[in-house]
Design a protein around this motif. Sequence first.
Motif, PDB file in Angstrom:
ATOM      1  N   ARG A 136      -6.154   4.248  -7.416  1.00 43.22           N
ATOM      2  CA  ARG A 136      -7.376   4.927  -6.983  1.00 43.22           C
ATOM      3  C   ARG A 136      -8.333   5.123  -8.148  1.00 43.22           C
ATOM      4  NH1 ARG A 136      -5.223   9.784  -2.984  1.00 43.22           N
ATOM      5  NH2 ARG A 136      -4.986   8.523  -1.088  1.00 43.22           N
ATOM      6  N   GLN A 137      -7.789   5.360  -9.327  1.00 43.04           N
ATOM      7  CA  GLN A 137      -8.633   5.677 -10.471  1.00 43.04           C
ATOM      8  C   GLN A 137      -9.140   4.434 -11.188  1.00 43.04           C
ATOM      9  OE1 GLN A 137      -6.857   8.440 -13.184  1.00 43.04           O
ATOM     10  NE2 GLN A 137      -6.314   9.908 -11.598  1.00 43.04           N
ATOM     11  N   LEU A 138      -8.321   3.374 -11.252  1.00 42.65           N
ATOM     12  CA  LEU A 138      -8.665   2.203 -12.041  1.00 42.65           C
ATOM     13  C   LEU A 138      -8.779   0.966 -11.165  1.00 42.65           C
ATOM     14  CD1 LEU A 138      -6.289   2.769 -15.082  1.00 42.65           C
ATOM     15  CD2 LEU A 138      -8.716   3.239 -14.962  1.00 42.65           C
ATOM     16  N   GLN A 139      -9.616   0.044 -11.606  1.00 44.64           N
ATOM     17  CA  GLN A 139      -9.770  -1.236 -10.919  1.00 44.64           C
ATOM     18  C   GLN A 139      -9.042  -2.296 -11.735  1.00 44.64           C
ATOM     19  OE1 GLN A 139     -11.391  -1.685  -7.917  1.00 44.64           O
ATOM     20  NE2 GLN A 139     -10.436  -3.700  -7.985  1.00 44.64           N
ATOM     21  N   PHE A 140      -7.909  -2.810 -11.223  1.00 46.46           N
ATOM     22  CA  PHE A 140      -7.131  -3.828 -11.918  1.00 46.46           C
ATOM     23  C   PHE A 140      -7.548  -5.215 -11.424  1.00 46.46           C
ATOM     24  CE2 PHE A 140      -4.504  -0.053 -12.233  1.00 46.46           C
ATOM     25  CZ  PHE A 140      -4.102  -0.083 -13.556  1.00 46.46           C
ATOM     26  N   ASP A 141      -7.429  -6.182 -12.342  1.00 51.52           N
ATOM     27  CA  ASP A 141      -7.713  -7.565 -11.953  1.00 51.52           C
ATOM     28  C   ASP A 141      -6.596  -8.131 -11.089  1.00 51.52           C
ATOM     29  OD1 ASP A 141     -10.222  -8.487 -13.648  1.00 51.52           O
ATOM     30  OD2 ASP A 141      -9.015  -7.147 -14.884  1.00 51.52           O
ATOM     31  N   ALA A 142      -5.393  -7.649 -11.278  1.00 53.04           N
ATOM     32  CA  ALA A 142      -4.271  -8.086 -10.449  1.00 53.04           C
ATOM     33  C   ALA A 142      -3.166  -7.051 -10.546  1.00 53.04           C
ATOM     34  CB  ALA A 142      -3.755  -9.454 -10.888  1.00 53.04           C
ATOM     35  N   VAL A 143      -2.316  -7.023  -9.528  1.00 51.49           N
ATOM     36  CA  VAL A 143      -1.153  -6.138  -9.498  1.00 51.49           C
ATOM     37  C   VAL A 143       0.084  -7.011  -9.338  1.00 51.49           C
ATOM     38  CG1 VAL A 143       0.079  -4.435  -8.115  1.00 51.49           C
ATOM     39  CG2 VAL A 143      -2.339  -4.094  -8.635  1.00 51.49           C
ATOM     40  N   LYS A 144       1.045  -6.842 -10.247  1.00 47.65           N
ATOM     41  CA  LYS A 144       2.283  -7.624 -10.193  1.00 47.65           C
ATOM     42  C   LYS A 144       3.328  -6.806  -9.442  1.00 47.65           C
ATOM     43  CE  LYS A 144       3.261 -10.277 -13.671  1.00 47.65           C
ATOM     44  NZ  LYS A 144       3.648 -10.784 -15.014  1.00 47.65           N
ATOM     45  N   ILE A 145       3.734  -7.300  -8.276  1.00 48.83           N
ATOM     46  CA  ILE A 145       4.719  -6.603  -7.447  1.00 48.83           C
ATOM     47  C   ILE A 145       6.090  -6.739  -8.092  1.00 48.83           C
ATOM     48  CG2 ILE A 145       5.766  -6.499  -5.165  1.00 48.83           C
ATOM     49  CD1 ILE A 145       3.193  -7.671  -4.037  1.00 48.83           C
ATOM     50  N   ASP A 146       6.786  -5.619  -8.224  1.00 44.87           N
ATOM     51  CA  ASP A 146       8.082  -5.617  -8.902  1.00 44.87           C
ATOM     52  C   ASP A 146       9.055  -6.576  -8.223  1.00 44.87           C
ATOM     53  OD1 ASP A 146       9.778  -4.220 -10.981  1.00 44.87           O
ATOM     54  OD2 ASP A 146      10.971  -3.883  -9.175  1.00 44.87           O
ATOM     55  N   ARG A 147       9.897  -7.219  -9.060  1.00 47.55           N
ATOM     56  CA  ARG A 147      10.833  -8.228  -8.559  1.00 47.55           C
ATOM     57  C   ARG A 147      11.852  -7.662  -7.578  1.00 47.55           C
ATOM     58  NH1 ARG A 147      12.529 -11.356 -12.127  1.00 47.55           N
ATOM     59  NH2 ARG A 147      10.976 -10.829 -13.722  1.00 47.55           N
ATOM     60  N   SER A 148      12.031  -6.343  -7.543  1.00 45.06           N
ATOM     61  CA  SER A 148      13.000  -5.763  -6.619  1.00 45.06           C
ATOM     62  C   SER A 148      12.580  -5.935  -5.157  1.00 45.06           C
ATOM     63  CB  SER A 148      13.188  -4.278  -6.936  1.00 45.06           C
ATOM     64  OG  SER A 148      11.977  -3.570  -6.762  1.00 45.06           O
ATOM     65  N   PHE A 149      11.307  -6.240  -4.890  1.00 40.77           N
ATOM     66  CA  PHE A 149      10.834  -6.424  -3.518  1.00 40.77           C
ATOM     67  C   PHE A 149      10.931  -7.886  -3.053  1.00 40.77           C
ATOM     68  CE2 PHE A 149       8.764  -2.522  -4.819  1.00 40.77           C
ATOM     69  CZ  PHE A 149       8.900  -1.720  -3.698  1.00 40.77           C
ATOM     70  N   VAL A 150      11.321  -8.790  -3.956  1.00 41.00           N
ATOM     71  CA  VAL A 150      11.397 -10.217  -3.625  1.00 41.00           C
ATOM     72  C   VAL A 150      12.856 -10.615  -3.409  1.00 41.00           C
ATOM     73  CG1 VAL A 150      10.873 -12.565  -4.402  1.00 41.00           C
ATOM     74  CG2 VAL A 150       9.314 -10.683  -4.954  1.00 41.00           C
ATOM     75  N   GLY A 151      13.240 -10.946  -2.104  1.00 40.05           N
ATOM     76  CA  GLY A 151      14.620 -11.336  -1.786  1.00 40.05           C
ATOM     77  C   GLY A 151      15.578 -10.232  -2.196  1.00 40.05           C
ATOM     78  N   PRO A 152      16.857 -10.573  -2.359  1.00 34.35           N
ATOM     79  CA  PRO A 152      17.451 -11.812  -1.820  1.00 34.35           C
ATOM     80  C   PRO A 152      17.777 -11.645  -0.332  1.00 34.35           C
ATOM     81  CG  PRO A 152      19.115 -10.553  -2.973  1.00 34.35           C
ATOM     82  CD  PRO A 152      17.834  -9.756  -3.082  1.00 34.35           C
ATOM     83  N   GLY A 153      17.875 -12.759   0.377  1.00 36.81           N
ATOM     84  CA  GLY A 153      18.258 -12.733   1.783  1.00 36.81           C
ATOM     85  C   GLY A 153      17.097 -12.664   2.735  1.00 36.81           C
ATOM     86  N   TRP A 154      16.058 -11.973   2.368  1.00 37.43           N
ATOM     87  CA  TRP A 154      14.872 -11.825   3.190  1.00 37.43           C
ATOM     88  C   TRP A 154      15.197 -11.362   4.609  1.00 37.43           C
ATOM     89  CZ3 TRP A 154      10.427 -11.427   0.907  1.00 37.43           C
ATOM     90  CH2 TRP A 154      10.238 -12.042  -0.329  1.00 37.43           C
ATOM     91  N   SER A 155      15.865 -10.231   4.640  1.00 42.54           N
ATOM     92  CA  SER A 155      16.118  -9.606   5.930  1.00 42.54           C
ATOM     93  C   SER A 155      14.821  -8.998   6.444  1.00 42.54           C
ATOM     94  CB  SER A 155      17.194  -8.520   5.789  1.00 42.54           C
ATOM     95  OG  SER A 155      16.735  -7.483   4.935  1.00 42.54           O
ATOM     96  N   ALA A 156      14.886  -8.528   7.668  1.00 42.36           N
ATOM     97  CA  ALA A 156      13.693  -7.927   8.271  1.00 42.36           C
ATOM     98  C   ALA A 156      13.230  -6.704   7.481  1.00 42.36           C
ATOM     99  CB  ALA A 156      13.983  -7.556   9.726  1.00 42.36           C
TER     100      ALA A 156
END
Length: 759
Positions: free
Chosen positions: A673-693
């Motif tokens: 809310r306070q800062l405007q970033f050029d990009a946000v890197k989503i933490d690796r814990s949200f990527v896989g494994p298994g890709w359940s619902a």
Amino acid sequence: MVSTFWQRPGGDARLLVSGLVLLAVCASCYLSISLPEEVGRYVFVATAAICLVGIVAGPRLRGITSRGTVLLPGSAALAFLISLAMRSAPNADSIPFIRLADAGSLLGYVLLAVWMRQLSRKYAPRDKYETRLDSLMVATGVSLIFWSLAVAPSLAHRSWSLDTVMLALYPAVDVVLATLTAQLIYRIGAAVPAMAWFLMAVIVLLIIDTSYTVVWLAYPGLFVPALSAGYLFAYAGFALGLSHPSLTMLDQGACIGPHRPVHRRRGIALVFILLPSVTCVVYPAHGLFDTVVRALLIIVAIGLMYAKLDSALRVAEHAEERSTQQARCDPLTGLGNRARLSEQLPEALRRAAADERTLGVLLLDLDGFKRINDTWGHSVGDEALKAVATRLEANTPWALFTARLGGDEFLVCAQGTHAASVVRRAEDLRALFDEPICLTRGPTLNVTPSIGITTVEPTQDHTAEQVLREADIALYEAKREGKSRSVVYEGAVRAADEFKRHLTHDLEAAIRNHELATAFQPIVSAIAPYPIRGWEALARWRHPEYGVISPEVFIAVAEEHGLLDDLLHRVIQDACDLVLARNASRSGAGAREWVSVNVTPAQILAPGFMNRMLTQLQAAAVPPSWFRLEVTETALMPGDELANNRLRDLREAGIGIFLDDFGAGFAGIGILRQLQFDAVKIDRSFVGPGWSASDVAALQGVINLARGLNVRSLIAEGVETLDDARAIEELGIELAQGWFYGAPAVAAEVTADVGAVLH
């Protein structure tokens, strides 16, 4: 506040000025040679009578009821009035009881002196010894003046008479009045208008009476109208002082202000010593007896001055001792502080080695003490710290000394026959806190300590700094393992510390000799064929003895020991070389690749960080738009204006800002809310494994949150498989990074296009 109470409207000031002008006119009439002598005398008597009536009526007008302030000045005014009437009688010279006029005047002076003495008793002096010395110095000076002006000349001419004594008494009593007035002013400590008027009146009396004494010794009975006119101003000064509103507070003995500097009071006393000395010079000695008396009085004055100097030196010495003691003691608990510890610990090490005994240092830190301050307030926290200090002192008779190092950290030093006996003391300390702390005005608190222990055998050569460092490391391990634990600096703790120290030394040499490598991992478009958009620069270190050292380890070591700036400088240089080489064969601004470098909060907040970075980019001929800085989410907190302003300045300079590990911390929403970033890197814990619902739903929630906060683009970290890449693409994430697209590699090994490798 009191001074505000004394402030009067402007009309009073005009009335005062008018009264003084009228007084001056009356004095002029008295001195006028164009008026008959009787008219001038009547004007003089009438003006003096009005002033004396003011002395009587002033306290009553101010509602003062104390008998001293009402009766003593009033009686003095009556005595002055009787004396004035007798002196002003047409046939005053033929009155046989003319000495009653002198008696009346002196009685008035004495009554004023008694009243001022009563007032001064309401303000106790801070140093009674100093006050006595000042009084004796004044008395000695008055005695010397009395002897030099009256007694000695009379004895020399064998004209000793009551007239001579009366003449000498006037300036003597005036000096006493001046002394009492000045003493009262300095006891009060504030600028009291009433006292200012009293002091003016007394000084006028002193000048007139002393002048008359000198004149009449040479020309007995000579009348000087100009001197006599000054009495009107003296009477007016007393009247104005006794009529001023500040008299009410003065009479009540209120604490009006801080005491004035002592050197001013000493200056007054010095005047009373110098004035008699000048008198002795002006009036030379008359014979041997006069010389002996003067010499004795001067010796007494010198002795008093020496006593005053000795008293001042002792006060200064005691003040220095108190200052030194306070500098070596904790002001809250009364225990020794770090300064005191720096003296005691080296001595304890020497004594333990000489006695061939084991020395132990036990460093205590109270568990969760911040919660006490946050819950109950710092006043309760301070009371708890004092209770802890009292409990430690009362129940550790075996301790050599106890100290508070700051915050909620305490130290206990003990001796033992061997290390095990010292370690057992830690259990004794922890047992002291089995009972809760009951504060007299506060809650009952359950407080437990974590303890770090280090022992020094007689054969070991340890410095005080080394001992404290080892105890601090052991305490850190105790806090890391949990609450209410004791850890000794030995075994695995010692080995880990030694490894860290060796690692620090080697890291410093490796940075200096450019032995660390910079690896680059591609950041690609998440849409096949995955063209490269940029690179992340990563420092890598292969130790010649320990092999590959994790960045988490050596980055932390570099930050702790101030090596991070040198390391970052090297990484930025390698990153500039890579991006220049990669963009050399490309055309079009949109096709330019960029490179990102990780930075810590301490580096961002360091003065001159942005200027140094821009200077390095300029020297390498790299535009700021080709450069990105990655900042960890947990490193930023909402409301940290300094860090936020630094990031804004970097963005305005053209350097892109990435928010790293988004979703792993707790500050994400507030920061976005306070800062405007050029990009946000989503933490690796949200990527896989298994890709359940549930995995997809969690990642979708993070994406929606970022999109809702107007994040420009998203970068998915930790993409390891083709399934990961396809899922990222389907979710609409723009950029991706992971081993599927390419592992970190040195600049010479990176390929021209990730897509060419995958397909």
